[in-house]
Design a protein around this motif. Sequence first.
Motif, PDB file in Angstrom:
ATOM      1  N   HIS A   1     -31.781  -7.922  37.151  1.00 47.92           N
ATOM      2  CA  HIS A   1     -31.908  -8.149  35.592  1.00 47.92           C
ATOM      3  C   HIS A   1     -31.484  -9.700  35.141  1.00 47.92           C
ATOM      4  CE1 HIS A   1     -33.097  -3.845  35.187  1.00 47.92           C
ATOM      5  NE2 HIS A   1     -31.797  -3.712  35.685  1.00 47.92           N
ATOM      6  N   ILE A   2     -32.642 -10.441  34.847  1.00 54.55           N
ATOM      7  CA  ILE A   2     -32.486 -11.795  34.817  1.00 54.55           C
ATOM      8  C   ILE A   2     -32.236 -12.175  33.108  1.00 54.55           C
ATOM      9  CG2 ILE A   2     -33.816 -13.898  34.771  1.00 54.55           C
ATOM     10  CD1 ILE A   2     -35.483 -12.034  36.800  1.00 54.55           C
ATOM     11  N   ALA A   3     -32.870 -11.685  32.204  1.00 53.88           N
ATOM     12  CA  ALA A   3     -32.689 -12.103  30.864  1.00 53.88           C
ATOM     13  C   ALA A   3     -33.283 -11.174  30.041  1.00 53.88           C
ATOM     14  CB  ALA A   3     -33.435 -13.618  30.579  1.00 53.88           C
ATOM     15  N   MET A   4     -32.562 -10.931  28.894  1.00 51.69           N
ATOM     16  CA  MET A   4     -32.830 -10.296  27.749  1.00 51.69           C
ATOM     17  C   MET A   4     -33.892 -11.124  26.831  1.00 51.69           C
ATOM     18  SD  MET A   4     -32.981  -7.540  25.535  1.00 51.69           S
ATOM     19  CE  MET A   4     -31.711  -6.676  26.133  1.00 51.69           C
ATOM     20  N   VAL A   5     -35.025 -10.789  26.373  1.00 49.29           N
ATOM     21  CA  VAL A   5     -36.028 -11.645  25.710  1.00 49.29           C
ATOM     22  C   VAL A   5     -35.991 -11.439  24.231  1.00 49.29           C
ATOM     23  CG1 VAL A   5     -38.294 -12.483  25.273  1.00 49.29           C
ATOM     24  CG2 VAL A   5     -37.479 -11.802  27.564  1.00 49.29           C
ATOM     25  N   ILE A   6     -36.194 -10.365  23.772  1.00 49.08           N
ATOM     26  CA  ILE A   6     -36.369  -9.849  22.323  1.00 49.08           C
ATOM     27  C   ILE A   6     -36.167  -8.440  22.212  1.00 49.08           C
ATOM     28  CG2 ILE A   6     -38.601  -9.233  22.495  1.00 49.08           C
ATOM     29  CD1 ILE A   6     -39.336 -10.344  19.758  1.00 49.08           C
ATOM     30  N   THR A   7     -35.208  -8.149  21.129  1.00 46.85           N
ATOM     31  CA  THR A   7     -34.809  -6.942  20.357  1.00 46.85           C
ATOM     32  C   THR A   7     -35.556  -6.550  18.992  1.00 46.85           C
ATOM     33  OG1 THR A   7     -32.816  -7.592  19.126  1.00 46.85           O
ATOM     34  CG2 THR A   7     -32.702  -6.789  21.565  1.00 46.85           C
ATOM     35  N   ASN A   8     -36.117  -5.382  18.838  1.00 45.77           N
ATOM     36  CA  ASN A   8     -36.727  -5.316  17.391  1.00 45.77           C
ATOM     37  C   ASN A   8     -36.672  -3.552  16.969  1.00 45.77           C
ATOM     38  OD1 ASN A   8     -39.047  -5.575  19.628  1.00 45.77           O
ATOM     39  ND2 ASN A   8     -39.320  -3.787  18.265  1.00 45.77           N
ATOM     40  N   PRO A   9     -36.864  -3.363  15.593  1.00 46.61           N
ATOM     41  CA  PRO A   9     -37.012  -1.997  15.388  1.00 46.61           C
ATOM     42  C   PRO A   9     -38.339  -1.540  15.537  1.00 46.61           C
ATOM     43  CG  PRO A   9     -36.955  -3.446  13.477  1.00 46.61           C
ATOM     44  CD  PRO A   9     -36.916  -4.278  14.656  1.00 46.61           C
TER      45      PRO A   9
ATOM     46  N   GLY B   1     -33.354 -12.682  22.439  1.00 41.73           N
ATOM     47  CA  GLY B   1     -31.871 -12.199  23.070  1.00 41.73           C
ATOM     48  C   GLY B   1     -30.831 -13.383  23.385  1.00 41.73           C
ATOM     49  N   ASP B   2     -29.737 -12.965  23.736  1.00 38.00           N
ATOM     50  CA  ASP B   2     -28.924 -14.273  24.262  1.00 38.00           C
ATOM     51  C   ASP B   2     -27.909 -13.764  25.339  1.00 38.00           C
ATOM     52  OD1 ASP B   2     -27.396 -12.753  22.690  1.00 38.00           O
ATOM     53  OD2 ASP B   2     -26.734 -14.219  21.513  1.00 38.00           O
ATOM     54  N   MET B   3     -28.249 -12.778  26.322  1.00 34.42           N
ATOM     55  CA  MET B   3     -27.214 -12.273  27.196  1.00 34.42           C
ATOM     56  C   MET B   3     -27.588 -13.014  28.737  1.00 34.42           C
ATOM     57  SD  MET B   3     -27.709  -8.009  26.951  1.00 34.42           S
ATOM     58  CE  MET B   3     -27.691  -7.166  25.250  1.00 34.42           C
ATOM     59  N   THR B   4     -26.165 -13.046  29.268  1.00 39.06           N
ATOM     60  CA  THR B   4     -26.318 -13.668  30.538  1.00 39.06           C
ATOM     61  C   THR B   4     -26.955 -12.601  31.476  1.00 39.06           C
ATOM     62  OG1 THR B   4     -24.212 -12.753  31.324  1.00 39.06           O
ATOM     63  CG2 THR B   4     -24.276 -15.036  30.012  1.00 39.06           C
ATOM     64  N   PRO B   5     -27.169 -12.879  32.730  1.00 42.58           N
ATOM     65  CA  PRO B   5     -27.540 -11.855  33.722  1.00 42.58           C
ATOM     66  C   PRO B   5     -26.566 -10.642  33.924  1.00 42.58           C
ATOM     67  CG  PRO B   5     -28.575 -14.082  34.599  1.00 42.58           C
ATOM     68  CD  PRO B   5     -27.469 -14.152  33.347  1.00 42.58           C
ATOM     69  N   ALA B   6     -25.466 -11.095  34.145  1.00 39.29           N
ATOM     70  CA  ALA B   6     -24.386 -10.070  34.410  1.00 39.29           C
ATOM     71  C   ALA B   6     -24.305  -9.126  33.037  1.00 39.29           C
ATOM     72  CB  ALA B   6     -23.111 -10.433  34.420  1.00 39.29           C
ATOM     73  N   GLU B   7     -24.271  -9.650  31.771  1.00 41.01           N
ATOM     74  CA  GLU B   7     -24.310  -9.142  30.469  1.00 41.01           C
ATOM     75  C   GLU B   7     -25.513  -8.140  30.504  1.00 41.01           C
ATOM     76  OE1 GLU B   7     -21.664 -12.078  27.876  1.00 41.01           O
ATOM     77  OE2 GLU B   7     -24.033 -12.420  27.787  1.00 41.01           O
ATOM     78  N   PHE B   8     -26.557  -8.726  30.877  1.00 41.28           N
ATOM     79  CA  PHE B   8     -27.890  -7.772  30.670  1.00 41.28           C
ATOM     80  C   PHE B   8     -27.843  -6.464  31.514  1.00 41.28           C
ATOM     81  CE2 PHE B   8     -32.693  -7.717  31.798  1.00 41.28           C
ATOM     82  CZ  PHE B   8     -33.002  -6.866  31.161  1.00 41.28           C
ATOM     83  N   SER B   9     -27.432  -6.671  32.713  1.00 46.42           N
ATOM     84  CA  SER B   9     -27.258  -5.711  33.895  1.00 46.42           C
ATOM     85  C   SER B   9     -26.315  -4.628  33.254  1.00 46.42           C
ATOM     86  CB  SER B   9     -26.494  -6.244  35.037  1.00 46.42           C
ATOM     87  OG  SER B   9     -27.729  -6.979  35.988  1.00 46.42           O
ATOM     88  N   ALA B  10     -25.314  -4.820  32.798  1.00 45.69           N
ATOM     89  CA  ALA B  10     -24.325  -4.100  32.145  1.00 45.69           C
ATOM     90  C   ALA B  10     -24.829  -3.338  30.921  1.00 45.69           C
ATOM     91  CB  ALA B  10     -22.987  -4.835  31.709  1.00 45.69           C
ATOM     92  N   PHE B  11     -25.806  -3.937  30.058  1.00 39.36           N
ATOM     93  CA  PHE B  11     -26.556  -3.588  28.881  1.00 39.36           C
ATOM     94  C   PHE B  11     -27.421  -2.611  29.312  1.00 39.36           C
ATOM     95  CE2 PHE B  11     -30.158  -3.341  26.285  1.00 39.36           C
ATOM     96  CZ  PHE B  11     -29.561  -3.165  25.089  1.00 39.36           C
TER      97      PHE B  11
END
Length: 324
Positions: free
Chosen positions: A119-127, A294-304
Amino acid sequence: MSAHLTRRALAAGAALLATPRLARAQAWPSGPIRLVVPFAPGGSTDLTARLVGEGLGQRLGVPVIVENRPGAGATTGSQMVADAPPDGQTLVMSNIASHAISPALYPNLRYDPVTSFTHIAMVITNPSAWVVNRDSGINNLADLVRAAKARPGGLDMASSGAGSSNHLMLVRFCELAGIEHTHIPFRGAGPAMVAVIAGQVPMMSDSLPSAASHIRQGTVRAIAMSSAERHPGFPDVPTFREQGFDMSSTSWFSLSGPAGMAAPVVERLHREVMAVIATPANQQRFAEMGGTPGDMTPAEFSAFVASEVARWAPVVRASGATVG
């Protein structure tokens, strides 16, 4: 042989084994990058992938080719990438359907959403936005409930596919409202929106990025937003909670690759994706689409991703939905 020499020999052997992988990482990218979108063209995942792909191509100096591989609730294209070599040349636009909901929905799923991917990068979140055909006579959720109760078997309700977060929102809403419905799954939000505009299906649950332009153009009418508060880009659209239904949901779209990608490649990709989404033009485009970068690191994204799998599993079980 002394213990010291043995350790030196083992270290040398390990270095030799690591050298080809390091060399490949240093030579990356070696050619065009394939970015798989596990939905049909025209939906939020596809729109996001094309924005990211264009920017990545410019920054990396190689073409990034977006390849739509829809099917099976976004698992068909995701499986292709899980099976691909971990050389950084094949990536997937991972999302809430393929990497959070599908593990509970598809009992025979061949990939693990956490361990089968890098898992590399969170790009975007939305409703999500619920939209109806302009001539449906439905102006709010109360109208939707009345229309469903007036029709034997309830209303036809569309989504981008079985197992998507929008599908599960339909299930949950109908449970709360005490109404029936017939789910009409499409192979992506684009085809579903076409059907709603044409009046073939009265309504759909759609991620805001793919619905935003249609709402602004007036080709469909938005009757509810899944955000906790009214969305600043669409202040006239009430939330579910404002209309008496305790529902909220956020979709997400991200970049992942096969498990085992080299750390230097992952770090470079993450850095370049963050640069792409930070440009003023893309910040404005994401705002127009109703998304939050998004603004997560790869490690944060994997945990997410792991936390999302755990969050959605009981929702899927409660809905009774299963595929395969």
